[in-house]
Write a protein that holds these residues in place. Structure first.
Motif, mmCIF file in Angstrom:
data_model
loop_
_atom_site.group_PDB
_atom_site.id
_atom_site.type_symbol
_atom_site.label_atom_id
_atom_site.label_comp_id
_atom_site.label_asym_id
_atom_site.label_seq_id
_atom_site.Cartn_x
_atom_site.Cartn_y
_atom_site.Cartn_z
ATOM 1 N N SER A 80 -39.251 -17.440 -17.145
ATOM 2 C CA SER A 80 -40.531 -15.836 -17.252
ATOM 3 C C SER A 80 -40.490 -15.563 -18.596
ATOM 4 O O SER A 80 -41.494 -15.811 -19.528
ATOM 5 N N ILE A 81 -40.194 -15.188 -19.098
ATOM 6 C CA ILE A 81 -39.499 -15.690 -21.014
ATOM 7 C C ILE A 81 -40.063 -15.815 -21.432
ATOM 8 O O ILE A 81 -41.144 -16.062 -22.472
ATOM 9 N N ILE A 82 -39.977 -17.617 -21.080
ATOM 10 C CA ILE A 82 -40.430 -19.013 -22.016
ATOM 11 C C ILE A 82 -42.380 -18.998 -22.127
ATOM 12 O O ILE A 82 -42.864 -19.457 -23.334
ATOM 13 N N ARG A 83 -42.626 -18.697 -20.662
ATOM 14 C CA ARG A 83 -44.210 -18.555 -19.596
ATOM 15 C C ARG A 83 -44.840 -18.332 -20.500
ATOM 16 O O ARG A 83 -46.264 -17.763 -21.581
ATOM 17 N N ASP A 84 -44.272 -15.836 -20.800
ATOM 18 C CA ASP A 84 -44.857 -15.382 -21.071
ATOM 19 C C ASP A 84 -45.431 -15.149 -22.866
ATOM 20 O O ASP A 84 -46.443 -15.141 -22.941
ATOM 21 N N ALA A 85 -44.386 -15.679 -23.736
ATOM 22 C CA ALA A 85 -44.435 -16.115 -24.909
ATOM 23 C C ALA A 85 -45.560 -17.484 -24.919
ATOM 24 O O ALA A 85 -46.471 -17.705 -26.334
#
Length: 290
Positions: free
Chosen positions: A143-148
């Motif tokens: 979630s953290i990576i894809r949102d960025a």
């Protein structure tokens, strides 16, 4: 080697490898040796520290912190110089909208390569957070990576339609690691000629059917080795004839050998999502517990 509860406690000096059912993310902590190889998957390469230079067209090399690379590209120092870079590499899900979504947010520099993510600093911060956070789940990391990487307005959009017949062929290949259906069988199943199937598959997957099969077997072997099995065990379980066969194919796909990935210091920490372990569960039935 692997925390089966999908939570890992490591020092920030240890590289991390997150594996889901369709995606893989490597987060480095040191400058690694750069070996030339031909890509078989869409890659998002992020320079976490140091310098990354790309020369994909005319003119001087481009200094960038983010680089989107398509399949079929010969990666060597003439094209991408990463010997002074600590890298994060996100192996994008095949037959997904990820590549197109990212490309729409970056600048094409030649040979199908895109650079300069619109928010490079946010992408770098996200990868560093996922790499360095002492306790993190695979769901949180993704979630953290894809949102960025992919802005929310772009998430869920359809940029490219894939031929359902090719998706059927890809699914059959993934389901039959050991039986290896022939090109004739695959073509007959989707009512295409062999030549037409080969052409369509390469156009939409970015690589030939045979290479797609090898890449998937390498992916399965990676999961198995991340669970603590040996290179030889992983080779046989993933459909390779022996460990040498796996090592050769692994290097062709990833540019490194499996032994350098999993056995040599600083000991890669692999974190598996349950979606990844479920892929290999049928293959591991009856195998000794690790």
């Amino acid at each position: 080697m692997t925390n089966k509860n999908n939570t890992n406690h490591i020092s920030s000096k240890t590289p991390r490898l997150f594996i889901w059912s369709r995606e893989v993310m490597f987060l480095g902590t040191y400058v690694s040796r750069q070996e030339p190889y031909r890509t078989t998957q869409e890659l998002m390469v992020v320079c976490l520290q140091g310098t990354l230079n790309v020369k994909a067209g005319e003119g001087p090399p481009i200094s960038t912190r983010t680089c989107l690379i398509p399949p079929g590209i010969w990666l060597d120092r003439k094209l991408i110089e990463s010997r002074q870079a600590v890298l994060g590499i996100y192996f994008l899900a095949p037959f997904s909208q990820d590549h197109a979504a990212l490309a729409s947010h970056m600048t094409e520099v030649g040979q199908g390569i895109f650079c300069h993510h619109a928010d490079e600093s946010a992408v770098i911060r996200a990868m560093m957070k996922v790499r360095n956070q002492s306790v993190i789940t695979t769901q949180e990391a993704r979630s953290i990576i894809r949102d960025a990487l992919i802005p929310k307005p772009l998430q869920g959009l359809v940029f490219r339609e894939y031929d359902p017949r090719l998706l059927t062929v890809a699914k059959r290949i993934r389901a039959e690691l050991h039986d290896s259906p022939t090109l004739t069988e695959l073509a007959n199943e989707v009512n295409l000629s062999e030549s037409r199937l080969e052409k369509l598959f390469k156009e939409q997957a970015g690589l030939p059917i045979t290479q797609y099969r090898v890449r998937y077997r390498v992916f399965i072997s990676t999961i198995i080795m991340a669970l603590g099995y040996s290179v030889t065990e992983a080779a046989l379980l993933a459909g390779f004839s022996n460990s040498a066969h796996l090592s050769r194919c692994y290097r062709q796909v990833n540019g490194v050998t499996p032994s350098s990935t999993f056995l040599n210091p600083p000991h890669l920490e692999a974190i598996l999502d349950s979606s990844a372990t479920s892929l290999v569960a049928p293959l591991l039935e009856g195998q000794p517990a690790i």
